[in-house]
Design a protein around this motif. Sequence first.
Motif, PDB file in Angstrom:
ATOM      1  N   SER A 250      -5.468 -20.123  -9.541  1.00 12.85           N
ATOM      2  CA  SER A 250      -5.421 -21.274 -10.440  1.00 12.85           C
ATOM      3  C   SER A 250      -6.385 -21.050 -11.602  1.00 12.85           C
ATOM      4  CB  SER A 250      -5.818 -22.551  -9.696  1.00 12.85           C
ATOM      5  OG  SER A 250      -6.042 -23.614 -10.615  1.00 12.85           O
ATOM      6  N   LEU A 251      -6.011 -21.513 -12.773  1.00 12.19           N
ATOM      7  CA  LEU A 251      -6.862 -21.351 -13.950  1.00 12.19           C
ATOM      8  C   LEU A 251      -7.993 -22.378 -13.996  1.00 12.19           C
ATOM      9  CD1 LEU A 251      -7.180 -19.675 -16.574  1.00 12.19           C
ATOM     10  CD2 LEU A 251      -5.674 -21.333 -17.700  1.00 12.19           C
TER      11      LEU A 251
ATOM     12  N   ARG B  15     -13.641 -24.434 -15.691  1.00 10.93           N
ATOM     13  CA  ARG B  15     -14.944 -25.042 -15.388  1.00 10.93           C
ATOM     14  C   ARG B  15     -16.069 -24.020 -15.527  1.00 10.93           C
ATOM     15  NH1 ARG B  15     -11.682 -27.548 -11.390  1.00 10.93           N
ATOM     16  NH2 ARG B  15     -12.344 -26.038  -9.809  1.00 10.93           N
ATOM     17  N   PHE B  16     -15.810 -22.798 -15.074  1.00  9.60           N
ATOM     18  CA  PHE B  16     -16.824 -21.741 -15.173  1.00  9.60           C
ATOM     19  C   PHE B  16     -17.206 -21.502 -16.632  1.00  9.60           C
ATOM     20  CE2 PHE B  16     -17.858 -17.268 -15.911  1.00  9.60           C
ATOM     21  CZ  PHE B  16     -18.886 -17.053 -15.020  1.00  9.60           C
ATOM     22  N   PHE B  17     -16.206 -21.364 -17.489  1.00  8.75           N
ATOM     23  CA  PHE B  17     -16.493 -21.053 -18.897  1.00  8.75           C
ATOM     24  C   PHE B  17     -17.036 -22.258 -19.649  1.00  8.75           C
ATOM     25  CE2 PHE B  17     -13.777 -17.403 -17.923  1.00  8.75           C
ATOM     26  CZ  PHE B  17     -14.517 -16.394 -18.520  1.00  8.75           C
ATOM     27  N   LYS B  18     -16.761 -23.450 -19.173  1.00 11.74           N
ATOM     28  CA  LYS B  18     -17.299 -24.652 -19.816  1.00 11.74           C
ATOM     29  C   LYS B  18     -18.726 -24.950 -19.370  1.00 11.74           C
ATOM     30  CE  LYS B  18     -16.359 -29.618 -20.394  1.00 11.74           C
ATOM     31  NZ  LYS B  18     -17.584 -30.164 -19.761  1.00 11.74           N
ATOM     32  N   ASP B  19     -18.996 -24.794 -18.067  1.00 13.41           N
ATOM     33  CA  ASP B  19     -20.261 -25.271 -17.510  1.00 13.41           C
ATOM     34  C   ASP B  19     -21.325 -24.197 -17.332  1.00 13.41           C
ATOM     35  OD1 ASP B  19     -19.071 -27.778 -17.321  1.00 13.41           O
ATOM     36  OD2 ASP B  19     -18.409 -27.454 -15.248  1.00 13.41           O
ATOM     37  N   GLN B  20     -20.937 -22.951 -17.091  1.00 17.93           N
ATOM     38  CA  GLN B  20     -21.907 -21.919 -16.756  1.00 17.93           C
ATOM     39  C   GLN B  20     -21.999 -20.783 -17.778  1.00 17.93           C
ATOM     40  OE1 GLN B  20     -22.174 -20.790 -12.533  1.00 17.93           O
ATOM     41  NE2 GLN B  20     -20.511 -22.243 -12.115  1.00 17.93           N
ATOM     42  N   PHE B  21     -20.860 -20.335 -18.242  1.00 19.06           N
ATOM     43  CA  PHE B  21     -20.850 -19.190 -19.158  1.00 19.06           C
ATOM     44  C   PHE B  21     -21.671 -19.410 -20.429  1.00 19.06           C
ATOM     45  CE2 PHE B  21     -18.553 -16.567 -22.412  1.00 19.06           C
ATOM     46  CZ  PHE B  21     -18.959 -15.324 -21.935  1.00 19.06           C
TER      47      PHE B  21
ATOM     48  N   ALA C 212     -28.852 -16.981 -18.769  1.00 19.29           N
ATOM     49  CA  ALA C 212     -28.252 -16.599 -17.492  1.00 19.29           C
ATOM     50  C   ALA C 212     -27.681 -15.203 -17.657  1.00 19.29           C
ATOM     51  CB  ALA C 212     -27.168 -17.583 -17.071  1.00 19.29           C
ATOM     52  N   ASP C 213     -27.582 -14.488 -16.544  1.00 20.14           N
ATOM     53  CA  ASP C 213     -27.031 -13.143 -16.551  1.00 20.14           C
ATOM     54  C   ASP C 213     -25.579 -13.213 -16.078  1.00 20.14           C
ATOM     55  OD1 ASP C 213     -26.426 -10.488 -14.876  1.00 20.14           O
ATOM     56  OD2 ASP C 213     -27.854 -10.029 -16.468  1.00 20.14           O
ATOM     57  N   LEU C 214     -24.669 -12.659 -16.856  1.00 23.71           N
ATOM     58  CA  LEU C 214     -23.250 -12.769 -16.536  1.00 23.71           C
ATOM     59  C   LEU C 214     -22.932 -12.166 -15.174  1.00 23.71           C
ATOM     60  CD1 LEU C 214     -20.370 -13.557 -17.260  1.00 23.71           C
ATOM     61  CD2 LEU C 214     -20.170 -11.407 -18.543  1.00 23.71           C
ATOM     62  N   ALA C 215     -23.510 -11.020 -14.857  1.00 28.30           N
ATOM     63  CA  ALA C 215     -23.239 -10.391 -13.560  1.00 28.30           C
ATOM     64  C   ALA C 215     -23.664 -11.310 -12.419  1.00 28.30           C
ATOM     65  CB  ALA C 215     -23.970  -9.051 -13.461  1.00 28.30           C
ATOM     66  N   GLU C 216     -24.797 -11.984 -12.584  1.00 31.71           N
ATOM     67  CA  GLU C 216     -25.262 -12.904 -11.544  1.00 31.71           C
ATOM     68  C   GLU C 216     -24.366 -14.135 -11.459  1.00 31.71           C
ATOM     69  OE1 GLU C 216     -29.344 -13.762 -12.291  1.00 31.71           O
ATOM     70  OE2 GLU C 216     -30.010 -11.697 -11.950  1.00 31.71           O
ATOM     71  N   LEU C 217     -23.901 -14.626 -12.598  1.00 27.53           N
ATOM     72  CA  LEU C 217     -22.996 -15.774 -12.579  1.00 27.53           C
ATOM     73  C   LEU C 217     -21.710 -15.448 -11.832  1.00 27.53           C
ATOM     74  CD1 LEU C 217     -23.265 -17.245 -16.201  1.00 27.53           C
ATOM     75  CD2 LEU C 217     -24.284 -18.139 -14.102  1.00 27.53           C
ATOM     76  N   ILE C 218     -21.179 -14.259 -12.077  1.00 29.68           N
ATOM     77  CA  ILE C 218     -19.959 -13.851 -11.376  1.00 29.68           C
ATOM     78  C   ILE C 218     -20.222 -13.743  -9.872  1.00 29.68           C
ATOM     79  CG2 ILE C 218     -18.304 -11.962 -11.089  1.00 29.68           C
ATOM     80  CD1 ILE C 218     -18.588 -11.436 -14.108  1.00 29.68           C
TER      81      ILE C 218
END
Length: 206
Positions: A56-57, A62-68, A76-82
């Motif tokens: 599901s998209l 939500r990830f790109f709106k709230d965390q990215f 924040a570090d992208l690798a850690e977020l993933i």
Amino acid sequence: LSPKILQFIPLHPNANGSNLLQLRYIMRAYVFDVDGVLTIPEKLFSHVYVDRHGLSLEPFKRFFKDQFPDALIGQADLAELIANNPDVWKYGTPEAIMKDWFDGENLQNTQAVNVVKELRRRGKKCYLATNQDKHRGNYMKILMFPGLCDAYFVSGEIGFTKPNAKFFESVINGINRDIPGIRPEEIIFFDDTSENVDSARQVGIN
């Protein structure tokens, strides 16, 4: 591309580029956005990832709106977020996902890239100014556009994203270190987002 950059790109370029860049201004520095200007990805990686794995998209939205956004300003570090969102990024290591992401969106706009090369051949100073996390910013410097520009201004290193005026103030300061005494009006900026162009103009950039 924005209308402004189109006037710098020939409809029928010849082999040596002699008909490039019929410039309307006397500029000392040329600043280019990446996504939408120097690259034109066919499809966002999140959509590719969703289609590939039948996901599901919505979690990605939500990830790109709230965390990215935190990665885009170096908080924040992208690798850690993933890694911390296995419910979103269900398949692959952070390193593998980022490589797939960056490689997949490395679709360069040859015409625009050739404009930059021609400007530099003529002795002009060229720069990138882009909203990227540090990982993709490094990828651009090392793999996408090595040696293409005189400096790379990446939001994840600056601490602000376009269209924040502080981003453009940092760009001006950085260019001033490279070209002492340059005035903002001697800098021209190309971006595919009008809000970014308007913000640059507010601090005096063309």
